[in-house]
Design a protein around this motif. Structure first.
Motif, PDB file in Angstrom:
ATOM      1  N   VAL A   1       0.847  -1.208   0.000  1.00 44.86           N
ATOM      2  CA  VAL A   1       0.000   0.000   0.000  1.00 44.86           C
ATOM      3  C   VAL A   1       0.877   1.251   0.000  1.00 44.86           C
ATOM      4  O   VAL A   1       0.593   2.242  -0.692  1.00 44.86           O
ATOM      5  CB  VAL A   1      -0.945  -0.001   1.215  1.00 44.86           C
ATOM      6  CG1 VAL A   1      -1.634   1.355   1.378  1.00 44.86           C
ATOM      7  CG2 VAL A   1      -1.998  -1.094   1.054  1.00 44.86           C
ATOM      8  N   LEU A   2       1.962   1.211   0.762  1.00 46.38           N
ATOM      9  CA  LEU A   2       2.899   2.331   0.767  1.00 46.38           C
ATOM     10  C   LEU A   2       3.526   2.511  -0.615  1.00 46.38           C
ATOM     11  O   LEU A   2       3.705   3.644  -1.085  1.00 46.38           O
ATOM     12  CB  LEU A   2       3.988   2.101   1.817  1.00 46.38           C
ATOM     13  CG  LEU A   2       3.537   2.174   3.277  1.00 46.38           C
ATOM     14  CD1 LEU A   2       4.665   1.723   4.208  1.00 46.38           C
ATOM     15  CD2 LEU A   2       3.095   3.588   3.632  1.00 46.38           C
ATOM     16  N   ALA A   3       3.860   1.398  -1.259  1.00 41.39           N
ATOM     17  CA  ALA A   3       4.383   1.480  -2.619  1.00 41.39           C
ATOM     18  C   ALA A   3       3.348   2.088  -3.558  1.00 41.39           C
ATOM     19  O   ALA A   3       3.677   2.917  -4.419  1.00 41.39           O
ATOM     20  CB  ALA A   3       4.795   0.090  -3.113  1.00 41.39           C
ATOM     21  N   ALA A   4       2.089   1.690  -3.396  1.00 42.00           N
ATOM     22  CA  ALA A   4       1.019   2.242  -4.223  1.00 42.00           C
ATOM     23  C   ALA A   4       0.874   3.743  -4.008  1.00 42.00           C
ATOM     24  O   ALA A   4       0.545   4.487  -4.939  1.00 42.00           O
ATOM     25  CB  ALA A   4      -0.297   1.528  -3.923  1.00 42.00           C
ATOM     26  N   ALA A   5       1.119   4.190  -2.766  1.00 43.16           N
ATOM     27  CA  ALA A   5       1.068   5.622  -2.481  1.00 43.16           C
ATOM     28  C   ALA A   5       2.097   6.383  -3.302  1.00 43.16           C
ATOM     29  O   ALA A   5       1.876   7.532  -3.699  1.00 43.16           O
ATOM     30  CB  ALA A   5       1.287   5.871  -0.993  1.00 43.16           C
TER      31      ALA A   5
END
Length: 362
Positions: A141-145
Motif C-alpha cells: 500500500v505504501l508502494a502504491a502511495a
C-alpha cells in the motif's frame, strides 16, 4: 552493546540492532536534526505537471497527424514559451513514439499495468523481509502511495512517471543471478527519461563494490548503448534547431535546497494529501527507513534515492520538480522499516549496562 530484540514487523533485526549506546545516540540525534529540518522546511515542491503534460501531449498529438517528433517538440516548446534546452526540451522520442502508435487510452492502460506489475514485484521481493502477509500488504500500500499518479492515470505523457516505475521494477527484479532483467529495465527507463541514466551509473558502481564483475560489465554495456543513442538524438536535435538554435535561459539558477527535494517527492505521491510539513517529514523518515534493512537490495534503493535527492537539492528547481517521479515509487516503502529501526536505536541508546571488574584473592 544491547542485544538484538525480537523484530516488530520485519523478519530479522534491523541494521541498527546491537549498536553501542554512543552510536545509537548519535544516529538518533542526526535523525532528529534531519526530521526537524524537514518539518520546518517551507515552500512547495509541486511539479509543474500541467505545462509538462500539455507540452508532451501536444507532441504526441502532432505525431499522430504525421508530424516529425523533433519538429513537433520544438513547436510545442515555442508555443509554451519554454526554453529550448537540449535534453530537457527534447527527451528521447521513445515514449512519444509509443504513445502516438497505440493511442491515449491504451497508453493509460499500459501505464496502469506497469504500476500493477511493479506492485506485484515488490510483494514478491519483500516476502523474505516481511513474512507476515498483513504487514507486507501495508508495504505494498505504501508502494502504491508512491505510484498514485500512475494508478489514477494522471500525467500519462510525463516521461519521468514511466521511468520511475521502470526503475522501481528494475530494483525489485534484480538478484545476483538475475541482473540482466534489471539492467534491461534500467535501460528502458533511461531511454524514456535521460535523467534515469544516473541509476545505470549507480548500479555499475554498486556491482563493482559488491564484487559482481559480470554484472558491472553488463551495466557498462548498457551505459555505452545509451550513450550512443543519446549521440544520435543530439544530432537530430541539431538538425531541427539549426546552427544557432533558439535563445536559451540559464541552465542552473542555484541550489533549490533539501526542503524543496523533500516537498517535490511528497508532491509526487499520495503524501501530498497531508500537510506539507508532515509530508516532508514522512519522506525524510521513509528514506532513512531504507537504511535499516539488512539486505543488498536496500543498499541499492538507498543509493538510488539519495542520489536523486541530491540532484533535486543542488541541480533542480520548480521547473524540474517532476524529476521526483523517478524515485516516488520507492520512497514510501521505507516507512515499513522505521518501527524496527527506531525501536532498535532507542533500545541501544537507553542501554545503561556497565561492566564491573572485581578482584578475587589469589
Amino acid at each position: 552493546m544491547a542485544r538484538a530484540a525480537r523484530p516488530l514487523l520485519i523478519a530479522e533485526p534491523s541494521r541498527y540492532a546491537g549498536r553501542s549506546a554512543r552510536q545509537a545516540r548519535r544516529l538518533l540525534a542526526a535523525l532528529a536534526l534531519v526530521l526537524l529540518i524537514a518539518l520546518l522546511s517551507g515552500g512547495s515542491g509541486a511539479a509543474t505537471g500541467s505545462l509538462i503534460e500539455i507540452t508532451n501531449a501536444g507532441v504526441v498529438e502532432a505525431m499522430r497527424h504525421g508530424s516529425d517528433y523533433y519538429a513537433a517538440s520544438l513547436q510545442a516548446a515555442r508555443s509554451a514559451d519554454a526554453p529550448s534546452r537540449l535534453l530537457f526540451t527534447f527527451p528521447l522520442p521513445t515514449l512519444a513514439v509509443l504513445q502516438a502508435a497505440i493511442g491515449q487510452v491504451a497508453a493509460a492502460l499500459l501505464l496502469y499495468a506497469l504500476a500493477m506489475l511493479t506492485l506485484f514485484a515488490w510483494w514478491q521481493r519483500l516476502r523474505s523481509a516481511i513474512p507476515r502477509p498483513s504487514v507486507r500488504a501495508i508495504a505494498v500500500v505504501l508502494a502504491a502511495a508512491g505510484m498514485i499518479n500512475a494508478l489514477l492515470g494522471e500525467f500519462v505523457a510525463v516521461h519521468d512517471l514511466w521511468a520511475g516505475l521502470l526503475l522501481s521494477l528494475s530494483l525489485a527484479a534484480r538478484t545476483p543471478r538475475h541482473w540482466i532483467t534489471a539492467a534491461a529495465l534500467g535501460f528502458m527507463a533511461a531511454m524514456i527519461r535521460e535523467t534515469a541514466a544516473l541509476y545505470l551509473g549507480l548500479m555499475l558502481v554498486v556491482a563493482l563494490l559488491e564484487g559482481h564483475k559480470r554484472e558491472a560489465a553488463g551495466w557498462a554495456i548498457v551505459m555505452a548503448v545509451f550513450a550512443a543513442a543519446v549521440a544520435v538524438h543530439l544530432q537530430a536535435i541539431a538538425a531541427v534547431m539549426g546552427p544557432l538554435g533558439d535563445p536559451q535561459s540559464a541552465d542552473w539558477a542555484g541550489a533549490a535546497g533539501f526542503g524543496f527535494a523533500l516537498h517535490a517527492i511528497a508532491a509526487s505521491t499520495a503524501l501530498s494529501l497531508l500537510p506539507s510539513g508532515v509530508a516532508a517529514l514522512l519522506v525524510a523518515l521513509a528514506i532513512a527507513g531504507w537504511s535499516a534493512w539488512r539486505n543488498p537490495l536496500a543498499t541499492r534503493v538507498l543509493a538510488t534515492t539519495l542520489a536523486f535527492v541530491l540532484v533535486l537539492t543542488f541541480w533542480s528547481g520548480p521547473g524540474r520538480a517532476h524529476w521526483a517521479f523517478l524515485i516516488a515509487p520507492l520512497v514510501p516503502i521505507g516507512l515499513i522499516f522505521v518501527p524496527d529501526a527506531l525501536r532498535d536505536l532507542a533500545r541501544a541508546a537507553l542501554d545503561r549496562r556497565r561492566i564491573t571488574v572485581t578482584r578475587t584473592a589469589a
